[in-house]
Design a protein around this motif. Structure first.
Motif, PDB file in Angstrom:
ATOM      1  N   ARG A 290      29.260 -35.768  35.876  1.00 36.44           N
ATOM      2  CA  ARG A 290      29.552 -36.574  34.693  1.00 36.44           C
ATOM      3  C   ARG A 290      28.874 -35.985  33.457  1.00 36.44           C
ATOM      4  NH1 ARG A 290      34.018 -39.480  35.716  1.00 36.44           N
ATOM      5  NH2 ARG A 290      33.811 -40.710  37.648  1.00 36.44           N
ATOM      6  N   GLU A 291      27.714 -35.432  33.643  1.00 37.57           N
ATOM      7  CA  GLU A 291      27.028 -34.791  32.520  1.00 37.57           C
ATOM      8  C   GLU A 291      27.785 -33.557  32.048  1.00 37.57           C
ATOM      9  OE1 GLU A 291      23.099 -34.011  33.848  1.00 37.57           O
ATOM     10  OE2 GLU A 291      22.490 -36.125  33.888  1.00 37.57           O
ATOM     11  N   VAL A 292      28.443 -32.842  32.971  1.00 37.79           N
ATOM     12  CA  VAL A 292      29.276 -31.709  32.578  1.00 37.79           C
ATOM     13  C   VAL A 292      30.456 -32.191  31.746  1.00 37.79           C
ATOM     14  CG1 VAL A 292      30.812 -29.902  33.446  1.00 37.79           C
ATOM     15  CG2 VAL A 292      28.589 -30.253  34.508  1.00 37.79           C
ATOM     16  N   GLU A 293      31.090 -33.287  32.198  1.00 37.78           N
ATOM     17  CA  GLU A 293      32.196 -33.841  31.423  1.00 37.78           C
ATOM     18  C   GLU A 293      31.730 -34.252  30.028  1.00 37.78           C
ATOM     19  OE1 GLU A 293      33.927 -37.024  33.581  1.00 37.78           O
ATOM     20  OE2 GLU A 293      34.376 -35.827  35.352  1.00 37.78           O
ATOM     21  N   ALA A 294      30.564 -34.889  29.961  1.00 38.16           N
ATOM     22  CA  ALA A 294      30.044 -35.301  28.657  1.00 38.16           C
ATOM     23  C   ALA A 294      29.747 -34.086  27.789  1.00 38.16           C
ATOM     24  CB  ALA A 294      28.793 -36.149  28.843  1.00 38.16           C
ATOM     25  N   ALA A 295      29.229 -33.014  28.389  1.00 35.93           N
ATOM     26  CA  ALA A 295      28.919 -31.814  27.612  1.00 35.93           C
ATOM     27  C   ALA A 295      30.187 -31.153  27.094  1.00 35.93           C
ATOM     28  CB  ALA A 295      28.115 -30.836  28.471  1.00 35.93           C
ATOM     29  N   ARG A 296      31.239 -31.111  27.920  1.00 37.65           N
ATOM     30  CA  ARG A 296      32.503 -30.550  27.450  1.00 37.65           C
ATOM     31  C   ARG A 296      33.082 -31.382  26.306  1.00 37.65           C
ATOM     32  NH1 ARG A 296      35.244 -29.341  33.379  1.00 37.65           N
ATOM     33  NH2 ARG A 296      34.036 -27.446  33.851  1.00 37.65           N
ATOM     34  N   ALA A 297      33.036 -32.692  26.476  1.00 37.60           N
ATOM     35  CA  ALA A 297      33.504 -33.543  25.384  1.00 37.60           C
ATOM     36  C   ALA A 297      32.626 -33.380  24.156  1.00 37.60           C
ATOM     37  CB  ALA A 297      33.520 -35.006  25.838  1.00 37.60           C
ATOM     38  N   GLY A 298      31.338 -33.108  24.358  1.00 38.49           N
ATOM     39  CA  GLY A 298      30.450 -32.878  23.231  1.00 38.49           C
ATOM     40  C   GLY A 298      30.827 -31.638  22.439  1.00 38.49           C
ATOM     41  N   VAL A 299      31.361 -30.622  23.129  1.00 32.88           N
ATOM     42  CA  VAL A 299      31.841 -29.434  22.416  1.00 32.88           C
ATOM     43  C   VAL A 299      33.007 -29.800  21.507  1.00 32.88           C
ATOM     44  CG1 VAL A 299      32.901 -27.168  22.692  1.00 32.88           C
ATOM     45  CG2 VAL A 299      31.044 -27.862  24.219  1.00 32.88           C
ATOM     46  N   ALA A 300      33.933 -30.602  22.061  1.00 31.98           N
ATOM     47  CA  ALA A 300      35.069 -31.025  21.241  1.00 31.98           C
ATOM     48  C   ALA A 300      34.626 -31.878  20.066  1.00 31.98           C
ATOM     49  CB  ALA A 300      36.071 -31.785  22.115  1.00 31.98           C
ATOM     50  N   VAL A 301      33.632 -32.734  20.303  1.00 39.99           N
ATOM     51  CA  VAL A 301      33.120 -33.561  19.209  1.00 39.99           C
ATOM     52  C   VAL A 301      32.487 -32.686  18.134  1.00 39.99           C
ATOM     53  CG1 VAL A 301      31.397 -35.300  18.603  1.00 39.99           C
ATOM     54  CG2 VAL A 301      32.805 -35.610  20.630  1.00 39.99           C
ATOM     55  N   ALA A 302      31.702 -31.697  18.553  1.00 41.80           N
ATOM     56  CA  ALA A 302      31.058 -30.810  17.575  1.00 41.80           C
ATOM     57  C   ALA A 302      32.099 -30.039  16.767  1.00 41.80           C
ATOM     58  CB  ALA A 302      30.124 -29.840  18.297  1.00 41.80           C
ATOM     59  N   GLU A 303      33.179 -29.619  17.427  1.00 38.69           N
ATOM     60  CA  GLU A 303      34.234 -28.909  16.698  1.00 38.69           C
ATOM     61  C   GLU A 303      34.918 -29.822  15.687  1.00 38.69           C
ATOM     62  OE1 GLU A 303      36.712 -27.456  19.791  1.00 38.69           O
ATOM     63  OE2 GLU A 303      35.506 -25.650  20.144  1.00 38.69           O
ATOM     64  N   SER A 304      35.102 -31.086  16.066  1.00 37.41           N
ATOM     65  CA  SER A 304      35.750 -32.016  15.140  1.00 37.41           C
ATOM     66  C   SER A 304      34.834 -32.443  14.001  1.00 37.41           C
ATOM     67  CB  SER A 304      36.241 -33.254  15.895  1.00 37.41           C
ATOM     68  OG  SER A 304      35.140 -33.997  16.410  1.00 37.41           O
ATOM     69  N   GLN A 305      33.534 -32.225  14.165  1.00 32.08           N
ATOM     70  CA  GLN A 305      32.578 -32.623  13.128  1.00 32.08           C
ATOM     71  C   GLN A 305      32.120 -31.447  12.264  1.00 32.08           C
ATOM     72  OE1 GLN A 305      29.467 -34.500  15.403  1.00 32.08           O
ATOM     73  NE2 GLN A 305      30.453 -36.513  15.337  1.00 32.08           N
ATOM     74  N   ARG A 306      32.787 -30.313  12.414  1.00 36.77           N
ATOM     75  CA  ARG A 306      32.408 -29.174  11.578  1.00 36.77           C
ATOM     76  C   ARG A 306      32.582 -29.495  10.098  1.00 36.77           C
ATOM     77  NH1 ARG A 306      35.319 -23.788  13.199  1.00 36.77           N
ATOM     78  NH2 ARG A 306      34.060 -23.131  11.396  1.00 36.77           N
ATOM     79  N   PHE A 307      33.625 -30.256   9.786  1.00 31.11           N
ATOM     80  CA  PHE A 307      33.899 -30.627   8.402  1.00 31.11           C
ATOM     81  C   PHE A 307      33.970 -32.139   8.305  1.00 31.11           C
ATOM     82  CE2 PHE A 307      36.464 -26.785   9.482  1.00 31.11           C
ATOM     83  CZ  PHE A 307      35.578 -25.851   8.969  1.00 31.11           C
ATOM     84  N   ALA A 308      33.670 -32.636   7.139  1.00 34.37           N
ATOM     85  CA  ALA A 308      33.703 -34.074   6.919  1.00 34.37           C
ATOM     86  C   ALA A 308      35.122 -34.598   7.073  1.00 34.37           C
ATOM     87  CB  ALA A 308      33.159 -34.401   5.526  1.00 34.37           C
ATOM     88  N   ASP A 309      35.233 -35.861   7.483  1.00 35.35           N
ATOM     89  CA  ASP A 309      36.546 -36.481   7.631  1.00 35.35           C
ATOM     90  C   ASP A 309      37.248 -36.553   6.278  1.00 35.35           C
ATOM     91  OD1 ASP A 309      36.063 -36.908  10.313  1.00 35.35           O
ATOM     92  OD2 ASP A 309      35.216 -38.905   9.976  1.00 35.35           O
TER      93      ASP A 309
END
Length: 462
Positions: A290-309
């Motif tokens: 589950r921590e691996v799944e959270a880490a993978r999703a964290g990568v996607a979150v970091a990519e989506s947060q590169r720029f402000a909404d």
């Protein structure tokens, strides 16, 4: 009516007769601790001789007896570790709720004196209202995925925490059983040592000849009795220590009477292959995944947060057009231009954490498989050693001890033979008790390594 053991059959009448003889013996000696000694003697017979089973002991004592399952259940109900795990789950659930929440809009209000200057009325008026709404286009779904994985990881950690508590409860419970049995054994040894060189209980000796003891033999017997008394003191000290730890674990008062089921031989484990196949469902390994799944999703979150909404803007302005006041409504969108900062650092960090989480899964798989195989081998070894000790050492040592006592009483054997037989007999009994405890502790380690719960998936309310 007979009570059957694995090797011998004992009749109830024989047991009652033995207790009666023991009672008359202590009555002649005027022993004040008769009732307590009798209890520990009978308990020792249950443990070392296997005369009756735990239900029989309960029926005879007429009291509630703690079993391992009851101890584990009680531990789960009061353990602060469970409440801590539940609080962690609640915190992760709150994060999941927040992860799907849209950001709040903002309202900008502007006032100036432009209209007053245009029409000559003067004064300051509200001339602009702007409503801005950030648009999290892909960020919310990725945040929810990461939060959901973290929540499932916390739930698996709670399962693992219960396994750890079961293992700790088993250790404390087996320690109490073991020390209680050792007290019974030590008292039995003391009672026999007190009778060496003295007439048979019941008044009249069987043999009219009296065994003459030299001064050296009397001194050696006195040393033997003192060693037995010291063994009782040590056993009682260990028992009180184990009892205090048991009461503390279960939150029992200091004056609560505690009685445990007799210590018996652990059951042999199932096949190792079955444990290895079910290892994938172990909560510790499931939590790591589950921590691996959270880490993978964290990568996607970091990519989506590169720029402000991006922000959607709705505005309404009041202006002076063609000689009159007019309201103007419009819509706009604003977004960030990644000119100087592209926020690649958080993405690299998230990817590295995902790699670390995957490596942690492989590490746990390797360590857990090793621990499972070691625990299985240890349990099988201790059970086999305990069986060999019971079958090939306990009974021969007892027979040699009985024959040596008779030979010493009749003058056929010297004191050295009696001391040697006495030590061999009780050391064998003590070693067997140690093996019984080791077997149960090894079984607890195997259950922890295999992810098996004694409660069988029953929910325990904290």
């Amino acid at each position: 009516m007979c009570i059957h053991d694995a090797n011998d059959n004992f009749c109830v009448q024989s047991l009652v007769k033995m207790i009666c003889v023991y009672s008359r013996w202590h009555a002649l000696k005027g022993c004040r601790m008769f009732h307590k000694n009798l209890f520990f003697l009978v308990t020792g017979m249950f443990v070392t001789g296997g005369l009756v089973t735990a239900p029989s002991l309960i029926a005879m004592a007429g009291t509630n007896t703690w079993t391992l399952e009851a101890v584990v259940q009680r531990t789960m109900e009061i353990a602060p570790e469970i409440r801590t795990a539940e609080a962690e789950i609640a915190a992760r659930a709150g994060e999941l709720t927040q992860a799907g929440a849209w950001p709040n809009p903002t309202v900008d209000l502007g006032a100036d004196d432009s209209l007053g200057q245009e029409d000559g009325s003067g004064g300051t008026e509200l001339t602009q209202i702007t409503l801005s709404q950030p648009l999290p286009l892909r960020r919310l779904a990725r945040q929810r995925a990461a939060a959901r994985a973290n929540l499932e990881s916390a739930r698996e950690n709670r399962r693992y925490q219960r396994l750890l508590l079961e293992s700790e409860a088993s250790r404390v419970f087996r320690a109490l059983q073991h020390t209680e049995a050792r007290v019974a054994l030590a008292r039995s040894r003391l009672d026999l040592a007190e009778g060496f060189g003295r007439p048979e209980p019941g008044g009249k000796a069987r043999d009219p000849l009296v065994r003459y003891l030299t001064p050296l033999e009397r001194i050696r017997l006195a040393v033997l009795r003192e060693e037995a008394r010291q063994a009782v003191m040590v056993a009682e000290k260990d028992y009180q220590k184990a009892l205090a730890e048991f009461r503390s674990l279960l939150a029992l008062s200091a004056d609560t009477a505690v009685q445990t089921a007799p210590l018996d031989l652990a059951a042999p484990p199932p096949e190792l292959a079955g444990h290895e196949q079910n290892l994938e469902a172990h909560p510790l390994l499931a939590s790591a995944r589950r921590e691996v799944e959270a880490a993978r999703a964290g990568v996607a979150v970091a990519e989506s947060q590169r720029f402000a909404d991006p922000e959607l803007n709705l505005f309404r302005e009041r202006d002076y057009l063609n000689g009159e006041r007019r309201d103007v409504t419009g819509v706009g969108i604003s977004f960030q231009i990644p000119l100087w900062n592209q926020n690649r650092g958080p993405v690299a960090k998230a990817r590295a954490e995902a790699l670390r989480a995957r490596a942690q899964v492989e590490l746990r798989q390797r360590d857990m498989l090793t621990s499972l195989r070691q625990s299985y081998a240890e349990l099988a070894r201790v059970i086999e050693q305990a069986r060999r000790t019971r079958d090939n050492l306990l009974e021969p040592a007892r027979q040699v001890f009985d024959l040596t006592r008779r030979g010493f009483t009749s003058g056929e054997l010297n004191l050295l033979a009696l001391v040697d037989a006495n030590n061999t007999h009780f050391e064998a009994q003590s070693r067997y008790l140690d093996l019984l405890k080791e077997a149960h502790l090894a079984g607890a380690e195997l259950r922890l390594a295999a992810g098996i719960s004694l409660l069988e998936e029953r929910e325990v309310q904290p």
